[in-house]
Write an enzyme that holds these catalytic residues in place. Structure first.
Site, mmCIF file in Angstrom:
data_model
loop_
_atom_site.group_PDB
_atom_site.id
_atom_site.type_symbol
_atom_site.label_atom_id
_atom_site.label_comp_id
_atom_site.label_asym_id
_atom_site.label_seq_id
_atom_site.Cartn_x
_atom_site.Cartn_y
_atom_site.Cartn_z
ATOM 1 N N HIS A 160 71.843 40.730 -25.146
ATOM 2 C CA HIS A 160 72.653 41.799 -24.701
ATOM 3 C C HIS A 160 72.253 42.044 -23.297
ATOM 4 O O HIS A 160 71.827 44.008 -22.586
ATOM 5 C CB HIS A 160 71.881 43.598 -25.307
ATOM 6 C CG HIS A 160 71.161 43.458 -26.871
ATOM 7 N ND1 HIS A 160 72.015 43.663 -27.590
ATOM 8 C CD2 HIS A 160 70.176 42.655 -27.287
ATOM 9 C CE1 HIS A 160 71.303 43.098 -28.773
ATOM 10 N NE2 HIS A 160 70.486 42.881 -29.003
ATOM 11 N N SER A 281 85.931 38.229 3.058
ATOM 12 C CA SER A 281 86.042 39.931 3.690
ATOM 13 C C SER A 281 87.101 40.009 4.236
ATOM 14 O O SER A 281 86.706 39.683 5.542
ATOM 15 C CB SER A 281 85.893 41.226 2.173
ATOM 16 O OG SER A 281 86.380 42.253 2.837
ATOM 17 N N LYS A 287 80.371 39.454 3.127
ATOM 18 C CA LYS A 287 81.153 39.296 1.617
ATOM 19 C C LYS A 287 80.726 37.655 1.834
ATOM 20 O O LYS A 287 82.037 37.498 2.779
ATOM 21 C CB LYS A 287 82.337 40.432 1.460
ATOM 22 C CG LYS A 287 81.803 41.745 1.297
ATOM 23 C CD LYS A 287 81.424 41.741 -0.105
ATOM 24 C CE LYS A 287 82.036 41.489 -1.431
ATOM 25 N NZ LYS A 287 81.904 43.178 -2.267
ATOM 26 N N GLU A 294 85.851 34.331 -10.703
ATOM 27 C CA GLU A 294 86.875 35.173 -11.325
ATOM 28 C C GLU A 294 88.130 34.859 -11.608
ATOM 29 O O GLU A 294 88.455 35.726 -12.740
ATOM 30 C CB GLU A 294 86.961 36.621 -10.138
ATOM 31 C CG GLU A 294 85.218 36.848 -9.488
ATOM 32 C CD GLU A 294 85.579 38.079 -8.601
ATOM 33 O OE1 GLU A 294 86.298 39.442 -8.531
ATOM 34 O OE2 GLU A 294 85.595 37.550 -7.272
#
Ligand code: ARG
Length: 462
Positions: A160, A281, A287, A294
């Site tokens: 979970h 970024s 970043k 992704e």
């Protein structure tokens, strides 16, 4: 007025195709990737026709020389593809006739584009499946290497997405090894059904020419000719099987990607992904984004899309060939490319990933991940497990209140909840002990994991 006669099937037509129809009907932009397989199939067909005295040896030789010359042109990228010739089959056949003269027109004896396209597609997908099997084998090696090199790393195991029990990082890597092993097996298994020759099924019903289908199957290294000509031209199960195996690979890759994205976040901080596989970024200088992971996660959707797309194309089609089936290739080609790049990037990224083992260890020891072990400790001392569970639950509640982990509670405090607890409990609650207590087959104990690593390496080398 008689039309221009550009088409290879123009005999009965009195009018040229509408330009938009021609464009709509053509598949050349997609199926030209199978050009070399088309030539391979044609050479086998011509060879067999000569052996069966359906063509003379001289005719077959002219045809085969012409096909080889066309192959060179295609490989040199100087072949001119024509949309008005509809597909790869007719482009190559027309080029053949232009090159060798009327004898080129004899190649299509005892053959149809329906068995031809099914043959080309199988030959093409067979090659691509072999390549993907190799890539998956590499992926499996990457996971075994990671497991072998990091046996000292303890991380939280989750259910979970809540910390459950500490596990070895190596054990987690081997879980992926298992998934990709099954994926590789699925692809290898699909080859048994893929590697069947449709050639010689003709348009649908076979042919009256005395062809030798065993021979063409053998020349093309198929295991056997398809037994039923109707099935041979109308079956696309092989492509569906590929797409479903491919979808499962992508599903596994997407789960891995999701974990890497989580693990590389500030909040987890378990791993640092290499600069070579992350991006920055344009506005936030600090970043470092896990774009590769992704995108792999995102591209899973298009492979599922191709599977559902082709299932839907095939649904309810009457036997045998229907033009709908021309829609079978694009999704498969896209899935092959997607899988190939996603596996390659996974294989190059993972070995360069840095592990933050102290951070993993710290996280593994939080959130009462050793609570089960304390319950087991009490159960081993004779307390029924349900009661042990209840007592440890009380200790966890106490710990939450005092902001302490179980191992940091005072022995006295613990004994107030259960008099069975003695000072040997602190050894039991240590992370290493918790992990190594899991000695059951397939469990996370170091000895078990070592054994699984050995078995995995043996599998890979055998
Ligand atoms: N381009 C066609 C396809 O990909 C080849 C087979 C065409 N057969 C036909 N009967 N029109 O399906």
């Amino acid at each position: 007025m008689k039309k221009s006669g550009n088409k290879m099937w123009g005999g009965r037509f009195l009018e040229d195709n509408d330009a938009l129809v021609q464009e709509f009907n053509a598949s050349i932009d997609v199926d030209k990737v199978m050009a070399l397989q088309d030539i391979q199939g044609s050479i086998a067909h011509a060879t067999m026709l000569a052996e069966q005295d359906i063509l003379s040896d001289e005719e077959a030789e002219q045809i085969i020389d012409g096909l080889n010359a066309i192959r060179s042109d295609i490989e040199a990228d100087v072949f001119e593809w024509k949309v008005e010739l509809e597909d790869v089959h007719m482009n190559i056949e027309r080029a053949l006739t232009e090159r060798v003269g009327a004898v080129g027109g004899k190649l299509h004896t005892a053959r149809s584009r329906n068995d031809q396209v099914a043959t080309d597609f199988r030959l093409w997908l067979r090659e691509k499946t072999y390549d993907l099997v190799d890539l998956l084998e590499e992926t499996r090696t990457v996971f075994v290497d990671l497991a072998e090199q990091n046996l000292d790393a303890i991380m939280p195991g989750y259910t979970h997405l809540q910390v459950a029990q500490p596990i070895l990082f190596s054990h987690h890597m081997l879980a992926y090894f298992e998934m990709f092993t099954r994926d590789q097996q699925r692809l290898e298994d699909s080859l048994k059904r893929l590697n069947i020759s449709p050639l010689g099924a003709g348009a649908l019903a076979g042919t009256g020419f005395a062809i030798d289908r065993e021979k063409t199957a053998e020349l093309l290294e198929f295991s056997q000719p398809a037994r039923n000509s109707l099935d041979a031209v109308s079956d696309r199960d092989f492509a569906l099987e590929f797409l479903s195996a491919a979808s499962i690979v992508m599903m596994h890759l997407s789960r891995l990607s999701e974990e890497l994205i989580l693990w590389s976040s500030q909040e987890f901080g378990f791993v640092t992904l290499p600069d070579s596989h992350t991006t920055g970024s344009s506005i936030m200088p600090q970043k470092k984004n896990p774009d590769v992971s992704e995108l792999i996660r995102g591209k899973t959707g298009r492979v599922y899309g191709s599977l559902v797309g082709l299932l839907t194309v095939m649904k309810g089609l009457p036997l045998t060939y229907n033009k709908d089936m021309q829609e079978d290739k694009e999704g498969v080609i896209d899935a092959v490319e997607t899988l190939s790049i996603c596996l390659s990037l996974t294989n190059s990224m993972l070995p360069k990933m840095n592990l933050n083992k102290s951070r993993m260890h710290y996280a593994a020891g939080r959130a009462y991940s050793n609570a089960t072990d304390l319950a087991d400790y009490l159960a081993k001392k004779g307390l029924p497990f349900r009661e042990a569970h209840e007592s440890v639950g009380q200790l966890v509640a106490l710990g939450i209140k005092q902001e302490k982990d179980l191992q940091d509670l005072e022995l006295k405090t613990m004994q107030e909840v259960s008099s069975l607890i003695e000072d040997d409990v602190f050894e039991v609650l240590k992370l290493e002990a918790v992990v190594n207590a899991r000695t059951s087959y397939g469990g996370t104990g170091t000895e078990q994991v070592r054994r699984q690593i050995a078995a995995a390496s043996k599998q890979l080398n055998g």
